[in-house]
Write a protein that holds these residues in place. Sequence first.
Motif, PDB file in Angstrom:
ATOM      1  N   GLU A  46       0.869  -1.172   0.000  1.00 22.15           N
ATOM      2  CA  GLU A  46       0.000   0.000   0.000  1.00 22.15           C
ATOM      3  C   GLU A  46       0.911   1.230   0.000  1.00 22.15           C
ATOM      4  O   GLU A  46       1.597   1.507   0.979  1.00 22.15           O
ATOM      5  N   VAL A  47       0.942   1.926  -1.126  1.00 23.18           N
ATOM      6  CA  VAL A  47       1.846   3.060  -1.295  1.00 23.18           C
ATOM      7  C   VAL A  47       1.045   4.358  -1.274  1.00 23.18           C
ATOM      8  O   VAL A  47      -0.001   4.466  -1.934  1.00 23.18           O
ATOM      9  N   THR A  48       1.531   5.335  -0.510  1.00 21.61           N
ATOM     10  CA  THR A  48       0.900   6.651  -0.407  1.00 21.61           C
ATOM     11  C   THR A  48       1.888   7.704  -0.898  1.00 21.61           C
ATOM     12  O   THR A  48       3.062   7.677  -0.517  1.00 21.61           O
ATOM     13  N   ALA A  49       1.422   8.598  -1.739  1.00 23.52           N
ATOM     14  CA  ALA A  49       2.264   9.686  -2.247  1.00 23.52           C
ATOM     15  C   ALA A  49       1.696  11.025  -1.799  1.00 23.52           C
ATOM     16  O   ALA A  49       0.504  11.286  -1.965  1.00 23.52           O
ATOM     17  N   GLN A  50       2.537  11.858  -1.211  1.00 20.02           N
ATOM     18  CA  GLN A  50       2.154  13.231  -0.857  1.00 20.02           C
ATOM     19  C   GLN A  50       2.625  14.133  -1.994  1.00 20.02           C
ATOM     20  O   GLN A  50       3.818  14.285  -2.227  1.00 20.02           O
ATOM     21  N   VAL A  51       1.672  14.703  -2.708  1.00 23.36           N
ATOM     22  CA  VAL A  51       1.949  15.428  -3.952  1.00 23.36           C
ATOM     23  C   VAL A  51       1.655  16.916  -3.760  1.00 23.36           C
ATOM     24  O   VAL A  51       0.647  17.298  -3.160  1.00 23.36           O
ATOM     25  N   VAL A  52       2.539  17.762  -4.288  1.00 25.80           N
ATOM     26  CA  VAL A  52       2.403  19.217  -4.164  1.00 25.80           C
ATOM     27  C   VAL A  52       1.307  19.720  -5.106  1.00 25.80           C
ATOM     28  O   VAL A  52       1.199  19.282  -6.253  1.00 25.80           O
ATOM     29  N   ILE A  53       0.496  20.667  -4.602  1.00 28.18           N
ATOM     30  CA  ILE A  53      -0.462  21.391  -5.435  1.00 28.18           C
ATOM     31  C   ILE A  53       0.175  22.740  -5.772  1.00 28.18           C
ATOM     32  O   ILE A  53       0.228  23.638  -4.918  1.00 28.18           O
ATOM     33  N   PRO A  54       0.686  22.914  -6.982  1.00 26.19           N
ATOM     34  CA  PRO A  54       1.467  24.124  -7.313  1.00 26.19           C
ATOM     35  C   PRO A  54       0.729  25.429  -7.050  1.00 26.19           C
ATOM     36  O   PRO A  54       1.315  26.386  -6.538  1.00 26.19           O
ATOM     37  N   SER A  55      -0.552  25.494  -7.388  1.00 27.55           N
ATOM     38  CA  SER A  55      -1.289  26.752  -7.227  1.00 27.55           C
ATOM     39  C   SER A  55      -1.409  27.160  -5.761  1.00 27.55           C
ATOM     40  O   SER A  55      -1.499  28.339  -5.434  1.00 27.55           O
ATOM     41  N   ALA A  56      -1.391  26.164  -4.837  1.00 28.95           N
ATOM     42  CA  ALA A  56      -1.563  26.461  -3.413  1.00 28.95           C
ATOM     43  C   ALA A  56      -0.270  26.912  -2.747  1.00 28.95           C
ATOM     44  O   ALA A  56      -0.294  27.497  -1.671  1.00 28.95           O
ATOM     45  N   VAL A  57       0.879  26.630  -3.385  1.00 23.72           N
ATOM     46  CA  VAL A  57       2.149  27.039  -2.790  1.00 23.72           C
ATOM     47  C   VAL A  57       2.796  28.197  -3.549  1.00 23.72           C
ATOM     48  O   VAL A  57       3.906  28.608  -3.226  1.00 23.72           O
ATOM     49  N   ALA A  58       2.103  28.708  -4.538  1.00 19.55           N
ATOM     50  CA  ALA A  58       2.634  29.856  -5.288  1.00 19.55           C
ATOM     51  C   ALA A  58       2.790  31.048  -4.361  1.00 19.55           C
ATOM     52  O   ALA A  58       2.035  31.218  -3.395  1.00 19.55           O
ATOM     53  N   SER A  59       3.759  31.909  -4.634  1.00 17.60           N
ATOM     54  CA  SER A  59       4.075  33.032  -3.750  1.00 17.60           C
ATOM     55  C   SER A  59       2.912  33.993  -3.573  1.00 17.60           C
ATOM     56  O   SER A  59       2.781  34.643  -2.548  1.00 17.60           O
ATOM     57  N   LYS A  60       2.046  34.111  -4.575  1.00 14.07           N
ATOM     58  CA  LYS A  60       0.936  35.056  -4.499  1.00 14.07           C
ATOM     59  C   LYS A  60      -0.364  34.415  -4.024  1.00 14.07           C
ATOM     60  O   LYS A  60      -1.403  35.064  -4.007  1.00 14.07           O
ATOM     61  N   SER A  61      -0.297  33.136  -3.652  1.00  8.55           N
ATOM     62  CA  SER A  61      -1.525  32.472  -3.212  1.00  8.55           C
ATOM     63  C   SER A  61      -1.942  32.994  -1.845  1.00  8.55           C
ATOM     64  O   SER A  61      -1.118  33.315  -1.000  1.00  8.55           O
ATOM     65  N   SER A  62      -3.236  33.069  -1.608  1.00 10.01           N
ATOM     66  CA  SER A  62      -3.762  33.590  -0.343  1.00 10.01           C
ATOM     67  C   SER A  62      -3.686  32.507   0.727  1.00 10.01           C
ATOM     68  O   SER A  62      -3.632  31.324   0.415  1.00 10.01           O
ATOM     69  N   PRO A  63      -3.678  32.891   2.021  1.00  4.69           N
ATOM     70  CA  PRO A  63      -3.626  31.907   3.102  1.00  4.69           C
ATOM     71  C   PRO A  63      -4.792  30.933   3.071  1.00  4.69           C
ATOM     72  O   PRO A  63      -4.712  29.856   3.614  1.00  4.69           O
ATOM     73  N   SER A  64      -5.901  31.333   2.456  1.00  2.00           N
ATOM     74  CA  SER A  64      -7.091  30.469   2.406  1.00  2.00           C
ATOM     75  C   SER A  64      -7.159  29.673   1.109  1.00  2.00           C
ATOM     76  O   SER A  64      -8.224  29.225   0.706  1.00  2.00           O
ATOM     77  N   ALA A  65      -6.014  29.514   0.448  1.00  3.51           N
ATOM     78  CA  ALA A  65      -5.998  28.831  -0.849  1.00  3.51           C
ATOM     79  C   ALA A  65      -6.280  27.348  -0.736  1.00  3.51           C
ATOM     80  O   ALA A  65      -6.501  26.681  -1.732  1.00  3.51           O
ATOM     81  N   GLY A  66      -6.274  26.813   0.479  1.00  4.05           N
ATOM     82  CA  GLY A  66      -6.529  25.385   0.663  1.00  4.05           C
ATOM     83  C   GLY A  66      -5.250  24.622   0.936  1.00  4.05           C
ATOM     84  O   GLY A  66      -4.167  25.193   1.075  1.00  4.05           O
ATOM     85  N   SER A  67      -5.373  23.307   1.020  1.00  2.00           N
ATOM     86  CA  SER A  67      -4.226  22.468   1.334  1.00  2.00           C
ATOM     87  C   SER A  67      -3.162  22.574   0.247  1.00  2.00           C
ATOM     88  O   SER A  67      -3.475  22.550  -0.940  1.00  2.00           O
ATOM     89  N   PRO A  68      -1.885  22.674   0.645  1.00  2.00           N
ATOM     90  CA  PRO A  68      -0.812  22.770  -0.354  1.00  2.00           C
ATOM     91  C   PRO A  68      -0.413  21.413  -0.939  1.00  2.00           C
ATOM     92  O   PRO A  68       0.379  21.353  -1.877  1.00  2.00           O
ATOM     93  N   VAL A  69      -0.938  20.350  -0.340  1.00  2.00           N
ATOM     94  CA  VAL A  69      -0.611  19.004  -0.833  1.00  2.00           C
ATOM     95  C   VAL A  69      -1.867  18.151  -0.878  1.00  2.00           C
ATOM     96  O   VAL A  69      -2.887  18.456  -0.242  1.00  2.00           O
ATOM     97  N   VAL A  70      -1.785  17.072  -1.640  1.00  2.00           N
ATOM     98  CA  VAL A  70      -2.850  16.079  -1.692  1.00  2.00           C
ATOM     99  C   VAL A  70      -2.186  14.711  -1.648  1.00  2.00           C
ATOM    100  O   VAL A  70      -1.043  14.552  -2.101  1.00  2.00           O
ATOM    101  N   THR A  71      -2.842  13.731  -1.069  1.00  2.00           N
ATOM    102  CA  THR A  71      -2.275  12.379  -1.029  1.00  2.00           C
ATOM    103  C   THR A  71      -3.049  11.461  -1.958  1.00  2.00           C
ATOM    104  O   THR A  71      -4.281  11.519  -2.036  1.00  2.00           O
ATOM    105  N   TYR A  72      -2.303  10.628  -2.657  1.00  2.00           N
ATOM    106  CA  TYR A  72      -2.874   9.570  -3.491  1.00  2.00           C
ATOM    107  C   TYR A  72      -2.382   8.236  -2.966  1.00  2.00           C
ATOM    108  O   TYR A  72      -1.252   8.126  -2.469  1.00  2.00           O
ATOM    109  N   GLN A  73      -3.221   7.239  -3.081  1.00  2.00           N
ATOM    110  CA  GLN A  73      -2.899   5.944  -2.489  1.00  2.00           C
ATOM    111  C   GLN A  73      -3.350   4.822  -3.421  1.00  2.00           C
ATOM    112  O   GLN A  73      -4.389   4.911  -4.065  1.00  2.00           O
ATOM    113  N   ALA A  74      -2.539   3.773  -3.509  1.00  2.00           N
ATOM    114  CA  ALA A  74      -2.880   2.625  -4.349  1.00  2.00           C
ATOM    115  C   ALA A  74      -2.231   1.373  -3.768  1.00  2.00           C
ATOM    116  O   ALA A  74      -1.211   1.449  -3.070  1.00  2.00           O
TER     117      ALA A  74
END
Length: 402
Positions: A46-74
């Motif tokens: 069971e492998v889990t990957a923590q993946v970056v959400i580019p739009s959420a970590v951009a320098s101009k993104s607002s604090p309420s932009a949401g989680s900066p990462v998402v996990t996928y699992q298979a």
Amino acid sequence: MKQTIHLLIVWGLIALLLGGCWDRTELNELGIAIGIGVDMEGDQYEVTAQVVIPSAVASKSSPSAGSPVVTYQATAPTIHEAIQKMTDTSPRSIYLSHIRMLILGEEYAKKGISDVIEALMREPFTRSDFYIAIAKKSKASTILKIPTPLEKLPANKMFASLDTLTKTWAPATKVTMDQLLSDLANPDIQSTLPALEAVGDTEASNEKGIDDTKSISPGTILRFSGIGVLKKDRLLGWINEQDSKGFNYIRDEVDSTMGHIDCQGGGNIALLTLNSDTQKKVIVRDGEPVISISVTNDSTVREVNCQHMKLSSMADIKEIEAASNEKIVEIMKHSVETVRRDFEADIFGFGQLIHQSKPGLWKRLKEEKENPFMDLQIEYKAKTKIKKIGSLFESFQKQMKE
């Protein structure tokens, strides 16, 4: 004419070699994984990957932009199948070149971790400079789903925490893929990995997601707590923070740390280690090897709670240094005794040291004893030098009481 034809052929062959972009993948087609977790689900990975959400970590993104990462699992029979299978749910293929942390579930680590090490080493795009840890009392997937304050990206937080912790406190150890692979392939030393623990209500933190980090006191925090002891590639158990510090002293992996000594009349003194150096050598005595360990510490006084102690007195400074020496020796001795009693595994590299300096003697020991580490004679020495006593010369608490 023939010369012209030859030149054309040569230039044609060179042109074939320059086709370096035939397998290119655009950046917006990649899911950049910064954390990978491996657990066992039955007989499958069971492998889990923590993946970056580019739009959420951009320098101009607002604090309420949401989680900066998402996990996928298979889940799949092999690790790379599971990673590829994540495209069932991920719109992008998982890219492994920027991994910061590899987390191994405790139950998986007890069964053996060599398969995941080999799988990732065979991956041509994976670098080997990431850190590896074992999820203590937990699954790796649980750890990777916990949001973290201060650092937007949880895997980056784990990496930075382990880096800072080993430099300033030394109750854990940082291990890269190259180091782990070297230890696993060496029969004269047993491997160790840092323990990563989730403290708090993990289920509630997973439900709240990024909102959990907006609280002054998050519901769950991640902390490195001690070291996992492996025999070959299987996790045997854990040693606590104090024994982990003793392990780091012996392995010469203490850069700086804080500790205290007890005063005879009550109270204690806090000492900050500015730098530390450990020298190990093999002495042959009556045909038997003796491991000599010598630790040299430069320290400074950070806190004084002993009313009788005068820092202006050279005799009292010598007393502090002697007490510090005793404490360091005690920590190292206790660490070795704990590992001998609970695991019978040479994680300190004593066997490797004898093998390197006295190969003939090591060969004889291996033939005569099943585990030479268990009754190996060890001598400990420590030399502390107080370099500074802080901004105050004497404690003002004594004057208050007078």
